[in-house]
Design a protein around this motif. Structure first.
Motif, PDB file in Angstrom:
ATOM      1  N   VAL A  87       0.851  -1.185   0.000  1.00 30.06           N
ATOM      2  CA  VAL A  87       0.000   0.000   0.000  1.00 30.06           C
ATOM      3  C   VAL A  87       0.890   1.238   0.000  1.00 30.06           C
ATOM      4  N   ARG A  88       0.585   2.170  -0.887  1.00 32.06           N
ATOM      5  CA  ARG A  88       1.414   3.385  -0.980  1.00 32.06           C
ATOM      6  C   ARG A  88       1.091   4.378   0.132  1.00 32.06           C
ATOM      7  N   ASN A  89      -0.177   4.692   0.347  1.00 35.07           N
ATOM      8  CA  ASN A  89      -0.602   5.637   1.380  1.00 35.07           C
ATOM      9  C   ASN A  89      -1.384   4.865   2.438  1.00 35.07           C
ATOM     10  N   ALA A 194      -1.642   6.661  16.199  1.00 38.50           N
ATOM     11  CA  ALA A 194      -1.918   6.578  14.766  1.00 38.50           C
ATOM     12  C   ALA A 194      -0.689   7.064  14.012  1.00 38.50           C
ATOM     13  N   ILE A 195      -0.227   6.255  13.078  1.00 36.33           N
ATOM     14  CA  ILE A 195       0.934   6.593  12.246  1.00 36.33           C
ATOM     15  C   ILE A 195       0.433   6.680  10.809  1.00 36.33           C
ATOM     16  N   ARG A 196       0.489   7.872  10.238  1.00 34.78           N
ATOM     17  CA  ARG A 196      -0.068   8.117   8.897  1.00 34.78           C
ATOM     18  C   ARG A 196       1.070   8.489   7.941  1.00 34.78           C
ATOM     19  N   TYR A 197       1.136   7.743   6.829  1.00 37.72           N
ATOM     20  CA  TYR A 197       2.122   8.056   5.802  1.00 37.72           C
ATOM     21  C   TYR A 197       1.386   8.275   4.487  1.00 37.72           C
ATOM     22  N   HIS A 198       1.448   9.532   4.007  1.00 39.42           N
ATOM     23  CA  HIS A 198       0.725   9.915   2.800  1.00 39.42           C
ATOM     24  C   HIS A 198       1.640  10.754   1.928  1.00 39.42           C
ATOM     25  N   ILE A 254      -5.274   4.582   2.554  1.00 37.61           N
ATOM     26  CA  ILE A 254      -5.825   5.922   2.385  1.00 37.61           C
ATOM     27  C   ILE A 254      -6.177   6.134   0.922  1.00 37.61           C
ATOM     28  N   ASP A 255      -7.429   6.428   0.682  1.00 40.33           N
ATOM     29  CA  ASP A 255      -7.883   6.700  -0.678  1.00 40.33           C
ATOM     30  C   ASP A 255      -7.423   8.094  -1.092  1.00 40.33           C
ATOM     31  N   SER A 256      -6.688   8.179  -2.185  1.00 45.36           N
ATOM     32  CA  SER A 256      -6.148   9.457  -2.653  1.00 45.36           C
ATOM     33  C   SER A 256      -6.496   9.675  -4.120  1.00 45.36           C
ATOM     34  N   PRO A 257      -7.704  10.134  -4.397  1.00 46.54           N
ATOM     35  CA  PRO A 257      -8.079  10.386  -5.798  1.00 46.54           C
ATOM     36  C   PRO A 257      -7.155  11.411  -6.441  1.00 46.54           C
ATOM     37  N   GLY A 258      -6.727  11.125  -7.649  1.00 46.41           N
ATOM     38  CA  GLY A 258      -5.869  12.050  -8.369  1.00 46.41           C
ATOM     39  C   GLY A 258      -4.417  12.019  -7.952  1.00 46.41           C
ATOM     40  N   ASP A 259      -4.026  11.072  -7.079  1.00 42.46           N
ATOM     41  CA  ASP A 259      -2.636  10.985  -6.644  1.00 42.46           C
ATOM     42  C   ASP A 259      -1.786  10.435  -7.786  1.00 42.46           C
ATOM     43  N   THR A 260      -0.882  11.233  -8.283  1.00 40.85           N
ATOM     44  CA  THR A 260      -0.044  10.832  -9.417  1.00 40.85           C
ATOM     45  C   THR A 260       1.420  10.644  -9.018  1.00 40.85           C
ATOM     46  N   ALA A 261       1.683  10.660  -7.711  1.00 36.35           N
ATOM     47  CA  ALA A 261       3.066  10.514  -7.253  1.00 36.35           C
ATOM     48  C   ALA A 261       3.601   9.138  -7.622  1.00 36.35           C
ATOM     49  N   GLN A 262       4.862   9.098  -8.011  1.00 38.58           N
ATOM     50  CA  GLN A 262       5.494   7.859  -8.402  1.00 38.58           C
ATOM     51  C   GLN A 262       5.922   7.061  -7.165  1.00 38.58           C
TER      52      GLN A 262
END
Length: 326
Positions: A87-89, A194-198, A254-262
């Motif tokens: 999972v990326r985010n 809570a540990i969040r990586y986005h 984490i749902d990230s619509p439009g996330d284009t990060a590589q």
């Protein structure tokens, strides 16, 4: 004539739509829970019945918690997810409980990991040093080490590419990314982190006051973590001890619509972390040195005084002997 049925129909329809939307929202939230990276009750004591989590060291399973270490000296225990995270985010919620009989002296604490290697006991809160990945330390060691101005318990993060040593004698202050004080020990209510990586942002929040709400500990930007590492938790006791319990670990995508990060493929790194600093003798060591110096001076003065007194007594006795001869 005014139609009373129409408003009722509208209200009923609106209520049905609202209920459907709420139900849909709840389903979507549950759908984002990544069950292969989640550990909840009931726990299973064998890897056959619990194939995605492994246990090592002093870890014991009960019906209500997983105890990494008991309130005894020189223990190390850990739990590790056996499935690499793709999972990326993500956001990891950990319910924990740190408690013990010590009033003024206790330790050492526990750590939450996202690392390349797993299932290796070691000196860093029960896991290996020179790790590759992310560590979140929940340090309870009450007799803290090193020249810093924060109190304990203390929550901090460290990003390591495998080349950095975690300096326990200085509480890791030379390699810490960010941190905050957090009085999470011996609480009568549930405690969470809570540990969040986005993207490239790491955020750590706490719910330790029994208010059922998150309070930010710190946010760090410019953090790069690759996918495919493993989640885990470990704890250790030394001369001081505590019970370190994990109640649950839940990972959410984490749902990230439009996330284009590589996707990032390099070694873990953080752009804003301070470089390792030289060791500096802390105030306590300096004071101890001066104390030793003064003790030596006092001893030498005492020897000198004793020598002078002895010499005077000797001379008096010689004088008395000469008088008797005459």
């Amino acid at each position: 004539m005014y139609n009373m049925a129409a408003p009722k129909c509208v209200l009923v329809s609106f209520a049905l739509i609202l209920i459907c939307e709420i139900s849909s929202s709840e389903r979507n939230t549950r759908d984002f829970l990544k069950r292969e990276h989640t550990l909840v009750k009931p726990y299973q004591a064998t890897s056959t019945n619990n194939p995605t989590w492994d246990f090592i060291g002093s870890t014991i399973l009960t019906s209500n918690y997983i105890r990494l270490t008991s309130d005894h000296q020189s223990r190390q225990g850990a739990i590790w997810n056996s499935v690499p995270c793709r999972v990326r985010n993500w956001e990891l919620h950990v319910q924990f409980n740190v408690h013990g009989s010590g009033k003024n002296l206790f330790g050492d604490g526990f750590a939450i990991w996202y690392t390349k290697h797993r299932l290796q006991l070691g000196p860093v809160f029960g896991s290996m040093d020179y790790f590759v990945g992310l560590a979140i330390f929940l340090d309870t060691y009450s007799n803290h080490n090193g020249p810093h101005n924060h109190q304990h318990p203390y929550v901090s993060a460290m990003i390591n590419n495998g080349s950095l040593h975690y300096d326990h004698d200085r509480d890791g202050t030379h390699t810490a990314l960010e941190g905050c004080e957090a009085q999470f020990r011996n609480k009568p209510h549930d405690t969470f982190i809570a540990i969040r990586y986005h993207g490239t942002t790491l955020k750590v929040s706490l719910d330790i006051d029994g208010k059922n709400s998150w309070k930010e500990c710190f946010t760090a930007h410019g953090v790069y973590l690759p996918q495919g590492y493993f989640f885990g938790a470990s704890a250790a006791t030394g001369d001081l001890a505590d019970n370190h319990d994990i109640i649950s670990m839940k990972l959410y995508e984490i749902d990230s619509p439009g996330d284009t990060a590589q996707e990032y493929y390099g070694l873990p790194k953080a752009e804003n972390v301070e470089p390792p600093r030289e060791h500096v003798d802390d105030h306590r060591n300096t004071v101890s040195g001066w104390k030793i110096f003064f003790v030596i001076i006092l001893v030498l003065l005492g020897i000198g005084v004793c020598g002078v007194v002895g010499y005077v007594i000797f001379m008096k006795s010689q004088e008395n002997s000469r008088k008797r001869l005459y």
